[in-house]
Design a protein around this motif. Structure first.
Motif, PDB file in Angstrom:
ATOM      1  N   LYS A 137      61.244  14.349  77.554  1.00 12.94           N
ATOM      2  CA  LYS A 137      62.484  14.774  76.913  1.00 12.94           C
ATOM      3  C   LYS A 137      62.873  13.768  75.834  1.00 12.94           C
ATOM      4  O   LYS A 137      62.788  12.568  76.040  1.00 12.94           O
ATOM      5  N   THR A 138      63.311  14.254  74.666  1.00 10.42           N
ATOM      6  CA  THR A 138      63.657  13.360  73.565  1.00 10.42           C
ATOM      7  C   THR A 138      65.150  13.346  73.267  1.00 10.42           C
ATOM      8  O   THR A 138      65.632  12.420  72.628  1.00 10.42           O
ATOM      9  N   GLU A 139      65.879  14.363  73.691  1.00 12.69           N
ATOM     10  CA  GLU A 139      67.316  14.399  73.446  1.00 12.69           C
ATOM     11  C   GLU A 139      68.050  14.478  74.775  1.00 12.69           C
ATOM     12  O   GLU A 139      67.661  15.218  75.668  1.00 12.69           O
ATOM     13  N   PHE A 140      69.116  13.689  74.874  1.00 15.41           N
ATOM     14  CA  PHE A 140      69.864  13.608  76.125  1.00 15.41           C
ATOM     15  C   PHE A 140      71.338  13.856  75.874  1.00 15.41           C
ATOM     16  O   PHE A 140      71.855  13.589  74.797  1.00 15.41           O
ATOM     17  N   ASP A 141      72.013  14.362  76.904  1.00 14.48           N
ATOM     18  CA  ASP A 141      73.462  14.496  76.905  1.00 14.48           C
ATOM     19  C   ASP A 141      74.001  13.469  77.890  1.00 14.48           C
ATOM     20  O   ASP A 141      73.495  13.358  79.014  1.00 14.48           O
ATOM     21  N   VAL A 142      75.013  12.717  77.473  1.00  8.99           N
ATOM     22  CA  VAL A 142      75.643  11.722  78.346  1.00  8.99           C
ATOM     23  C   VAL A 142      76.870  12.379  78.960  1.00  8.99           C
ATOM     24  O   VAL A 142      77.817  12.708  78.246  1.00  8.99           O
ATOM     25  N   VAL A 182      80.112  13.203  76.910  1.00 11.84           N
ATOM     26  CA  VAL A 182      80.693  12.220  76.008  1.00 11.84           C
ATOM     27  C   VAL A 182      79.950  12.307  74.674  1.00 11.84           C
ATOM     28  O   VAL A 182      80.557  12.307  73.610  1.00 11.84           O
ATOM     29  N   LYS A 183      78.621  12.373  74.744  1.00  7.34           N
ATOM     30  CA  LYS A 183      77.770  12.533  73.559  1.00  7.34           C
ATOM     31  C   LYS A 183      76.673  13.506  73.921  1.00  7.34           C
ATOM     32  O   LYS A 183      76.147  13.494  75.026  1.00  7.34           O
ATOM     33  N   GLU A 184      76.275  14.343  72.964  1.00 10.59           N
ATOM     34  CA  GLU A 184      75.218  15.322  73.189  1.00 10.59           C
ATOM     35  C   GLU A 184      74.108  15.143  72.167  1.00 10.59           C
ATOM     36  O   GLU A 184      74.362  14.772  71.018  1.00 10.59           O
ATOM     37  N   GLY A 185      72.875  15.393  72.598  1.00  6.97           N
ATOM     38  CA  GLY A 185      71.733  15.396  71.691  1.00  6.97           C
ATOM     39  C   GLY A 185      71.379  14.030  71.121  1.00  6.97           C
ATOM     40  O   GLY A 185      70.939  13.945  69.984  1.00  6.97           O
ATOM     41  N   VAL A 186      71.563  12.959  71.901  1.00 11.17           N
ATOM     42  CA  VAL A 186      71.234  11.612  71.418  1.00 11.17           C
ATOM     43  C   VAL A 186      69.868  11.195  71.965  1.00 11.17           C
ATOM     44  O   VAL A 186      69.406  11.723  72.976  1.00 11.17           O
ATOM     45  N   ALA A 240      82.834   3.667  85.078  1.00 13.52           N
ATOM     46  CA  ALA A 240      82.657   5.114  85.165  1.00 13.52           C
ATOM     47  C   ALA A 240      81.358   5.471  85.884  1.00 13.52           C
ATOM     48  O   ALA A 240      80.446   4.663  85.992  1.00 13.52           O
ATOM     49  N   GLU A 241      81.303   6.710  86.365  1.00 16.53           N
ATOM     50  CA  GLU A 241      80.082   7.273  86.918  1.00 16.53           C
ATOM     51  C   GLU A 241      79.503   8.206  85.866  1.00 16.53           C
ATOM     52  O   GLU A 241      80.183   9.146  85.425  1.00 16.53           O
ATOM     53  N   VAL A 242      78.255   7.940  85.427  1.00 18.28           N
ATOM     54  CA  VAL A 242      77.671   8.637  84.285  1.00 18.28           C
ATOM     55  C   VAL A 242      76.335   9.246  84.684  1.00 18.28           C
ATOM     56  O   VAL A 242      75.601   8.683  85.499  1.00 18.28           O
ATOM     57  N   GLU A 243      76.002  10.371  84.058  1.00 19.46           N
ATOM     58  CA  GLU A 243      74.731  11.048  84.302  1.00 19.46           C
ATOM     59  C   GLU A 243      74.101  11.412  82.951  1.00 19.46           C
ATOM     60  O   GLU A 243      74.807  11.798  82.025  1.00 19.46           O
ATOM     61  N   LEU A 244      72.784  11.292  82.867  1.00 17.31           N
ATOM     62  CA  LEU A 244      72.052  11.710  81.671  1.00 17.31           C
ATOM     63  C   LEU A 244      71.362  13.022  81.966  1.00 17.31           C
ATOM     64  O   LEU A 244      70.696  13.163  82.989  1.00 17.31           O
ATOM     65  N   LYS A 245      71.501  13.976  81.071  1.00 17.54           N
ATOM     66  CA  LYS A 245      70.819  15.278  81.233  1.00 17.54           C
ATOM     67  C   LYS A 245      69.992  15.559  80.011  1.00 17.54           C
ATOM     68  O   LYS A 245      70.307  15.214  78.943  1.00 17.54           O
TER      69      LYS A 245
END
Length: 124
Positions: free
Chosen positions: A55-60, A98-102, A119-124
């Motif tokens: 995967k090259t793009e992630f959503d935070v 918080v940010k998409e497609g980074v 904070a509790e954060v997840e990368l998708k």
């Protein structure tokens, strides 16, 4: 003649790094290049096998603000450039991007900053 089914299974099971190395070997030793200079694209096995594309793009995604909500709001404002009201709404809503497609490096950096703020954060 070679067992073509076994050869096909071997090719399908290659990782991206191995596929890139195969492309280089075919080009350097045999003069075979992909059409129009494109990358060699390989489909994974139909059964959902192990050869998954990286995967090259992630959503935070901010799952929750934790105990230090004010610090998380400050970080979200710094990362997104949102105003105080918008950043507060985003943090309080939870489960929002918080940010998409980074790219991966930026996503990991943002995740580290938000987790350091509590904070509790997840990368998708």
């Amino acid at each position: 003649m070679a067992d073509l089914k076994a050869l096909a299974e071997s090719i399908v099971g290659l990782t991206l790094l191995e596929a890139q190395e195969l492309k280089t070997i075919l080009k350097d030793e045999y003069g075979i290049e992909p059409a129009a200079g494109g990358a060699v694209v390989m489909a994974g096995p139909a059964e959902g096998g192990a050869a998954a594309e990286e995967k090259t793009e992630f959503d935070v995604i901010l799952k929750s603000a934790g105990d230090k909500k004010i610090n998380v709001i400050k970080e979200v404002r710094g990362i997104t450039g949102l105003g105080l009201k918008e950043a507060k709404e985003l943090v309080e809503a939870g489960g929002k991007a918080v940010k998409e497609g980074v790219d991966k490096a930026e996503a990991e950096d943002i995740k580290a900053k938000l987790e350091a703020a509590g904070a509790e954060v997840e990368l998708k």
